[in-house]
Motif scaffolding. Structure first.
Motif, PDB file in Angstrom:
ATOM      1  N   VAL A 219       9.363   1.707  17.406  1.00 55.55           N
ATOM      2  CA  VAL A 219       9.644   0.667  16.547  1.00 55.55           C
ATOM      3  C   VAL A 219       9.524   1.289  15.297  1.00 55.55           C
ATOM      4  O   VAL A 219       9.052   2.071  15.141  1.00 55.55           O
ATOM      5  N   PRO A 220       9.983   0.432  14.198  1.00 56.23           N
ATOM      6  CA  PRO A 220       9.769   0.620  12.739  1.00 56.23           C
ATOM      7  C   PRO A 220       8.576   0.611  12.280  1.00 56.23           C
ATOM      8  O   PRO A 220       7.605  -0.142  12.960  1.00 56.23           O
ATOM      9  N   LEU A 221       8.004   1.538  11.515  1.00 55.19           N
ATOM     10  CA  LEU A 221       6.805   1.046  10.953  1.00 55.19           C
ATOM     11  C   LEU A 221       6.345  -0.068  10.454  1.00 55.19           C
ATOM     12  O   LEU A 221       5.029  -0.234  10.436  1.00 55.19           O
ATOM     13  N   SER A 222       7.063  -0.683  10.004  1.00 55.25           N
ATOM     14  CA  SER A 222       7.123  -2.334   9.524  1.00 55.25           C
ATOM     15  C   SER A 222       6.219  -3.316  10.647  1.00 55.25           C
ATOM     16  O   SER A 222       5.612  -4.135  10.325  1.00 55.25           O
ATOM     17  N   ARG A 223       6.509  -2.598  11.913  1.00 51.05           N
ATOM     18  CA  ARG A 223       5.786  -3.449  12.950  1.00 51.05           C
ATOM     19  C   ARG A 223       4.545  -3.138  13.209  1.00 51.05           C
ATOM     20  O   ARG A 223       3.742  -3.608  14.030  1.00 51.05           O
ATOM     21  N   ILE A 224       3.790  -2.243  12.752  1.00 50.03           N
ATOM     22  CA  ILE A 224       2.603  -1.821  12.878  1.00 50.03           C
ATOM     23  C   ILE A 224       1.681  -2.384  11.923  1.00 50.03           C
ATOM     24  O   ILE A 224       1.775  -2.556  10.596  1.00 50.03           O
ATOM     25  N   SER A 225       0.581  -2.963  12.428  1.00 49.24           N
ATOM     26  CA  SER A 225      -0.500  -3.559  11.702  1.00 49.24           C
ATOM     27  C   SER A 225      -1.708  -2.573  11.316  1.00 49.24           C
ATOM     28  O   SER A 225      -2.070  -2.644   9.753  1.00 49.24           O
ATOM     29  N   ARG A 226      -1.886  -1.592  11.981  1.00 46.90           N
ATOM     30  CA  ARG A 226      -3.133  -0.850  11.747  1.00 46.90           C
ATOM     31  C   ARG A 226      -2.887   0.602  12.572  1.00 46.90           C
ATOM     32  O   ARG A 226      -2.141   0.595  13.504  1.00 46.90           O
ATOM     33  N   ILE A 227      -3.421   1.575  11.699  1.00 48.29           N
ATOM     34  CA  ILE A 227      -3.614   3.059  12.424  1.00 48.29           C
ATOM     35  C   ILE A 227      -4.856   3.632  12.352  1.00 48.29           C
ATOM     36  O   ILE A 227      -5.554   3.395  11.617  1.00 48.29           O
ATOM     37  N   VAL A 228      -5.294   3.717  13.671  1.00 53.16           N
ATOM     38  CA  VAL A 228      -6.512   4.525  13.712  1.00 53.16           C
ATOM     39  C   VAL A 228      -6.417   6.135  13.775  1.00 53.16           C
ATOM     40  O   VAL A 228      -5.681   6.652  14.771  1.00 53.16           O
ATOM     41  N   VAL A 229      -7.045   6.708  12.701  1.00 52.66           N
ATOM     42  CA  VAL A 229      -6.835   8.097  12.771  1.00 52.66           C
ATOM     43  C   VAL A 229      -8.468   8.734  12.385  1.00 52.66           C
ATOM     44  O   VAL A 229      -9.478   8.076  12.169  1.00 52.66           O
ATOM     45  N   ASP A 230      -8.445  10.154  12.704  1.00 61.45           N
ATOM     46  CA  ASP A 230      -9.615  10.788  12.607  1.00 61.45           C
ATOM     47  C   ASP A 230      -9.880  10.961  11.201  1.00 61.45           C
ATOM     48  O   ASP A 230      -9.096  11.116  10.215  1.00 61.45           O
ATOM     49  N   SER A 231     -11.024  10.777  10.976  1.00 59.38           N
ATOM     50  CA  SER A 231     -11.552  10.828   9.327  1.00 59.38           C
ATOM     51  C   SER A 231     -11.448  12.141   8.681  1.00 59.38           C
ATOM     52  O   SER A 231     -11.444  12.199   7.454  1.00 59.38           O
ATOM     53  N   THR A 232     -11.123  13.143   9.577  1.00 54.72           N
ATOM     54  CA  THR A 232     -10.954  14.486   9.034  1.00 54.72           C
ATOM     55  C   THR A 232      -9.420  14.844   8.408  1.00 54.72           C
ATOM     56  O   THR A 232      -9.206  15.734   7.887  1.00 54.72           O
ATOM     57  N   VAL A 233      -8.668  13.767   8.858  1.00 54.81           N
ATOM     58  CA  VAL A 233      -7.124  14.199   8.663  1.00 54.81           C
ATOM     59  C   VAL A 233      -7.000  13.857   7.098  1.00 54.81           C
ATOM     60  O   VAL A 233      -7.633  12.927   6.466  1.00 54.81           O
ATOM     61  N   PRO A 234      -6.388  14.845   6.336  1.00 50.87           N
ATOM     62  CA  PRO A 234      -6.083  14.773   4.831  1.00 50.87           C
ATOM     63  C   PRO A 234      -5.595  13.766   4.355  1.00 50.87           C
ATOM     64  O   PRO A 234      -4.446  13.013   4.903  1.00 50.87           O
ATOM     65  N   GLU A 235      -5.908  13.314   3.015  1.00 49.72           N
ATOM     66  CA  GLU A 235      -5.416  12.021   2.446  1.00 49.72           C
ATOM     67  C   GLU A 235      -4.054  12.089   2.534  1.00 49.72           C
ATOM     68  O   GLU A 235      -3.294  11.004   2.503  1.00 49.72           O
ATOM     69  N   HIS A 236      -3.538  13.206   2.059  1.00 43.76           N
ATOM     70  CA  HIS A 236      -1.844  12.941   1.844  1.00 43.76           C
ATOM     71  C   HIS A 236      -1.024  12.656   3.253  1.00 43.76           C
ATOM     72  O   HIS A 236      -0.001  12.401   2.891  1.00 43.76           O
ATOM     73  N   LEU A 237      -1.638  12.820   4.106  1.00 47.28           N
ATOM     74  CA  LEU A 237      -0.977  12.398   5.622  1.00 47.28           C
ATOM     75  C   LEU A 237      -1.106  10.887   5.867  1.00 47.28           C
ATOM     76  O   LEU A 237      -0.336  10.498   6.565  1.00 47.28           O
ATOM     77  N   ILE A 238      -2.168  10.397   5.154  1.00 50.28           N
ATOM     78  CA  ILE A 238      -2.268   8.857   5.485  1.00 50.28           C
ATOM     79  C   ILE A 238      -1.762   8.144   4.462  1.00 50.28           C
ATOM     80  O   ILE A 238      -1.204   6.863   4.505  1.00 50.28           O
ATOM     81  N   ALA A 239      -1.677   8.516   3.185  1.00 53.51           N
ATOM     82  CA  ALA A 239      -1.226   7.751   1.767  1.00 53.51           C
ATOM     83  C   ALA A 239       0.016   7.163   2.253  1.00 53.51           C
ATOM     84  O   ALA A 239       0.053   6.009   1.813  1.00 53.51           O
ATOM     85  N   PRO A 240       1.082   7.619   2.788  1.00 54.04           N
ATOM     86  CA  PRO A 240       2.310   6.895   3.094  1.00 54.04           C
ATOM     87  C   PRO A 240       2.250   5.641   3.599  1.00 54.04           C
ATOM     88  O   PRO A 240       3.017   4.614   3.353  1.00 54.04           O
ATOM     89  N   TYR A 241       1.370   5.769   4.622  1.00 53.14           N
ATOM     90  CA  TYR A 241       1.390   4.533   5.612  1.00 53.14           C
ATOM     91  C   TYR A 241       0.655   3.321   4.719  1.00 53.14           C
ATOM     92  O   TYR A 241       0.921   2.217   4.917  1.00 53.14           O
ATOM     93  N   SER A 242      -0.586   3.754   4.112  1.00 47.23           N
ATOM     94  CA  SER A 242      -1.312   2.855   3.236  1.00 47.23           C
ATOM     95  C   SER A 242      -0.281   2.057   2.150  1.00 47.23           C
ATOM     96  O   SER A 242      -0.276   0.879   1.967  1.00 47.23           O
ATOM     97  N   ALA A 243       0.477   2.946   1.716  1.00 48.27           N
ATOM     98  CA  ALA A 243       1.660   2.440   0.638  1.00 48.27           C
ATOM     99  C   ALA A 243       2.467   1.365   1.380  1.00 48.27           C
ATOM    100  O   ALA A 243       3.180   0.625   0.732  1.00 48.27           O
ATOM    101  N   LEU A 244       2.717   1.544   2.583  1.00 51.91           N
ATOM    102  CA  LEU A 244       3.415   0.589   3.320  1.00 51.91           C
ATOM    103  C   LEU A 244       2.607  -0.786   3.637  1.00 51.91           C
ATOM    104  O   LEU A 244       3.367  -1.761   4.234  1.00 51.91           O
ATOM    105  N   GLY A 245       1.454  -0.728   3.185  1.00 53.26           N
ATOM    106  CA  GLY A 245       0.734  -2.082   3.778  1.00 53.26           C
ATOM    107  C   GLY A 245      -0.026  -1.951   4.860  1.00 53.26           C
ATOM    108  O   GLY A 245      -0.487  -3.012   5.488  1.00 53.26           O
TER     109      GLY A 245
END
Length: 256
Positions: A219-245
């Motif tokens: 599905v498109p990323l717009s269908r996703i409410s939340r992503i659960v990731v490991d805390s050690t994942v670099p911020e730059h890998l997470i930032a694009p998803y946060s920017a999408l809300g």
């Protein structure tokens, strides 16, 4: 440059930059785009990368068989499972996907939790045998041995008759541009049906799946409410998803 040297160079660049743009690389190396694309096709056949429009992205290691995947990012998957389990509220109806991270989720559900878990994974159902207050509803169909889940028209029809509060989705790959992917077309259809039948979809993404691609979009990323990731994942890998809300839940590993 020999073909073998060229392919090694392509894989080194992919590991360094996270993507290959065929046009840019052909100009840098003084080679035709057809030559680069041929190399990418051959590397993709070997499972060493995933071709996308204009170039290539890293292939997801989650394409490996179930037993091999259990040993990949084991601590991170346990942490993600524990964090995801904390999102389940008493009385909810919850879809739980198949896969090694989803197994960790159900293992961390509280022993006294009263809820309903709907799953198309025999592995998930077996894990819940010792949870006396969790009702388990199994979705049947053809067993897809790679992920140990039921697939097919019967599965999709049964899913369509249920309305769940949450769907915990397992994925093969997650990428800001390529989206959410898996390695099997029919599995992508079942995951899409689960997403359609849930009020909220939560993606469980162990580190090796981030910034990789798979052949079939779910599905498109717009269908996703939340992503659960490991805390050690670099911020730059997470930032694009946060920017999408999309909400991000960080899972912290416990060290013995």
């Amino acid at each position: 440059m020999l073909t073998s040297q060229r392919k090694k160079h392509l894989l080194d660049l992919l590991a360094l930059d996270g993507r290959i743009v065929a046009k840019t690389l052909s100009e840098q190396l003084g080679l035709s785009e057809d030559t680069i694309r041929r190399d990418l096709r051959e590397l993709a056949k070997e499972g060493l990368l995933q071709r996308v429009h204009g170039g290539a992205l890293p292939a997801s290691p989650a394409m490996a068989v179930f037993a091999e995947r259990e040993n990949i990012s084991a601590d991170a998957k346990s942490a993600i499972g524990r964090t995801a389990a904390g999102l389940v509220q008493p009385g909810q109806v919850v879809f739980v996907d198949g896969g090694t991270t989803a197994v960790q989720l159900v293992r961390h559900l509280p022993a006294d939790l009263r809820a309903t878990v709907v799953t198309h994974s025999p592995s998930i159902a077996v894990e819940l045998l010792n949870h006396p207050h969790i009702e388990v509803i199994m979705i049947g169909g053809r067993l897809f041995k790679h992920s140990i889940v039921a697939l097919g028209a019967a599965a999709i029809e049964a899913i369509g008759r249920i309305r769940a509060d949450l769907y915990f989705m397992g994925v093969c790959s997650l990428h800001p541009e390529a989206g959410i992917g898996t390695g099997d077309f029919e599995e992508s259809c079942v995951k899409r049906a689960l997403c359609d039948a849930a009020a909220e979809t939560i993606v469980l993404a162990s580190p090796e799946k981030l910034d990789t691609a798979s052949p079939f979009q779910i599905v498109p990323l717009s269908r996703i409410s939340r992503i659960v990731v490991d805390s050690t994942v670099p911020e730059h890998l997470i930032a694009p998803y946060s920017a999408l809300g999309i909400s991000i839940s960080l899972a912290f590993e416990t060290h013995k």
